[in-house]
Design a protein around this motif. Structure first.
Motif, short mmCIF file in Angstrom:
data_model
loop_
_atom_site.label_atom_id
_atom_site.label_comp_id
_atom_site.label_asym_id
_atom_site.label_seq_id
_atom_site.Cartn_x
_atom_site.Cartn_y
_atom_site.Cartn_z
N TYR A 123 0.73 -1.30 -0.01
CA TYR A 123 -0.13 0.14 -0.13
C TYR A 123 0.76 1.16 -0.02
CZ TYR A 123 -3.20 3.68 1.44
OH TYR A 123 -4.02 5.01 1.61
N GLN A 124 1.89 1.17 0.85
CA GLN A 124 2.76 2.55 0.93
C GLN A 124 3.33 2.75 -0.35
OE1 GLN A 124 2.95 4.65 3.38
NE2 GLN A 124 1.46 3.48 4.40
N GLU A 125 3.51 1.74 -1.32
CA GLU A 125 4.19 1.94 -2.55
C GLU A 125 3.35 2.87 -3.33
OE1 GLU A 125 4.73 -1.65 -4.60
OE2 GLU A 125 6.31 -2.34 -3.09
N ASP A 126 1.97 2.53 -3.28
CA ASP A 126 1.00 3.34 -3.95
C ASP A 126 0.25 4.75 -3.45
OD1 ASP A 126 0.62 1.81 -6.24
OD2 ASP A 126 -1.28 1.03 -5.76
N ALA A 127 0.28 4.66 -2.05
CA ALA A 127 -0.28 5.79 -1.57
C ALA A 127 0.42 6.03 -0.23
CB ALA A 127 -1.79 5.29 -1.36
N PRO A 128 1.42 6.48 -0.26
CA PRO A 128 2.46 6.81 0.98
C PRO A 128 1.70 7.66 1.98
CG PRO A 128 3.39 7.74 -0.87
CD PRO A 128 2.24 6.96 -1.32
N GLY A 129 1.86 7.56 3.07
CA GLY A 129 1.56 8.52 4.45
C GLY A 129 0.43 8.15 5.18
N THR A 130 -0.63 7.42 4.70
CA THR A 130 -1.69 7.01 5.63
C THR A 130 -1.52 5.63 6.21
OG1 THR A 130 -3.11 8.32 4.43
CG2 THR A 130 -4.26 6.86 5.72
N VAL A 131 -1.46 5.39 7.35
CA VAL A 131 -1.44 4.27 7.96
C VAL A 131 -2.88 4.00 8.70
CG1 VAL A 131 -0.04 2.59 9.50
CG2 VAL A 131 0.99 4.44 8.30
N PRO A 132 -3.74 3.15 8.33
CA PRO A 132 -4.75 2.67 8.93
C PRO A 132 -4.64 1.86 10.34
CG PRO A 132 -4.72 1.08 6.96
CD PRO A 132 -3.56 2.15 6.98
N VAL A 133 -5.74 1.81 10.99
CA VAL A 133 -5.79 1.02 12.29
C VAL A 133 -6.18 -0.27 11.77
CG1 VAL A 133 -6.63 1.07 14.56
CG2 VAL A 133 -6.14 3.22 13.79
N LEU A 134 -7.17 -0.32 10.89
CA LEU A 134 -7.96 -1.56 10.74
C LEU A 134 -7.79 -1.84 9.33
CD1 LEU A 134 -11.39 -1.12 12.48
CD2 LEU A 134 -9.38 -2.60 13.19
N SER A 135 -7.80 -3.35 8.80
CA SER A 135 -7.99 -3.72 7.44
C SER A 135 -8.90 -4.75 7.51
CB SER A 135 -6.75 -3.95 6.87
OG SER A 135 -6.06 -4.91 7.38
N MET A 136 -9.33 -5.17 6.27
CA MET A 136 -10.21 -6.29 5.95
C MET A 136 -9.42 -7.00 4.88
SD MET A 136 -13.63 -6.19 4.05
CE MET A 136 -14.94 -6.49 5.62
N VAL A 137 -9.65 -8.44 4.94
CA VAL A 137 -9.30 -9.08 3.92
C VAL A 137 -10.49 -9.95 3.38
CG1 VAL A 137 -8.25 -11.43 3.42
CG2 VAL A 137 -7.14 -10.07 5.15
N ALA A 138 -10.82 -9.30 2.26
CA ALA A 138 -12.17 -9.71 1.39
C ALA A 138 -12.32 -10.76 0.56
CB ALA A 138 -12.37 -8.05 0.81
N VAL A 139 -13.38 -11.36 0.56
CA VAL A 139 -13.51 -12.38 0.06
C VAL A 139 -14.26 -12.30 -1.46
CG1 VAL A 139 -13.26 -14.24 1.58
CG2 VAL A 139 -15.37 -13.13 1.39
N GLY A 140 -14.84 -11.05 -1.24
CA GLY A 140 -15.74 -10.36 -2.27
C GLY A 140 -16.14 -8.90 -2.29
N VAL A 141 -16.37 -8.12 -3.18
CA VAL A 141 -16.80 -6.78 -3.27
C VAL A 141 -17.84 -6.59 -4.26
CG1 VAL A 141 -15.73 -4.42 -3.57
CG2 VAL A 141 -14.08 -6.08 -2.71
N ARG A 142 -18.72 -5.96 -3.87
CA ARG A 142 -19.94 -5.45 -4.73
C ARG A 142 -19.95 -3.94 -4.85
NH1 ARG A 142 -24.49 -7.15 -2.01
NH2 ARG A 142 -24.97 -4.99 -1.37
N ILE A 143 -19.87 -3.37 -6.29
CA ILE A 143 -19.56 -2.12 -6.42
C ILE A 143 -21.04 -1.48 -7.19
CG2 ILE A 143 -18.27 -0.22 -7.61
CD1 ILE A 143 -16.00 -2.49 -7.30
N SER A 144 -21.40 -0.65 -6.52
CA SER A 144 -22.74 0.14 -7.41
C SER A 144 -22.38 0.85 -8.38
CB SER A 144 -23.37 1.10 -6.33
OG SER A 144 -24.21 1.97 -7.03
N PRO A 145 -23.05 0.91 -9.55
CA PRO A 145 -22.82 1.61 -10.82
C PRO A 145 -22.66 3.06 -10.56
CG PRO A 145 -24.96 0.70 -10.75
CD PRO A 145 -24.48 0.00 -9.69
#
Length: 149
Positions: A123-145
């Protein structure tokens, strides 16, 4: 006039103009899981740790290299939940998401954890500077149009 309106409606149906855009689904989705707003998860993370849940929010950032992570935020918070795509037994990503989904509403299904060092390094390679307290390992994502307000 009435018959003209009916004719126009039939023409639109025949041409496919009446189809509504549907959600894009990547990976697995469990429709039986209750969807929790990202603000609630961020406010009381201890209630959700290590459980599989569905979290809803607005996509604010996406991995531009592979589409292997995204950041979900609520409309009224600057905090976010980093969502990492699950990996297969061979180490490949189980799925990826498009890189142009920022601003859209999404629901991610997965397990809430604290960020792991390997995920954080990528993540730091793409978007350095922000370190979250939480993350999620996702098995799926649904995106609205549609974009979030």
């Amino acid at each position: 006039m009435k018959y003209t309106l009916i004719g126009i409606c039939l023409l639109l149906i025949a041409c496919g103009g009446s189809e509504l855009a549907s959600d894009e689904i990547y990976g697995a989705q469990d429709e039986a899981v209750d969807v929790i707003p990202v603000e609630a998860v961020l406010a009381e993370p201890q209630h959700y740790m290590d459980d599989e849940i569905a979290v809803a929010g607005t996509v604010h950032e996406v991995c531009q290299m592979k589409g292997c992570w995204l950041m979900l935020r609520g409309l009224d918070t600057g905090e976010g939940l980093r969502v990492h795509v699950e990996r297969t037994e061979t180490g490949e990503y189980a799925f990826t998401v498009p890189s142009d989904i920022s601003g859209r509403y999404a629901v991610a299904v997965g397990t809430i954890t604290t960020p792991e060092a390997e995920e954080e390094a990528h993540y730091q390679e793409d978007a350095p500077g922000t370190v979250p307290v939480l993350s999620m390992v996702a098995v799926g994502v649904r995106i609205s149009p549609e974009e979030s307000i």
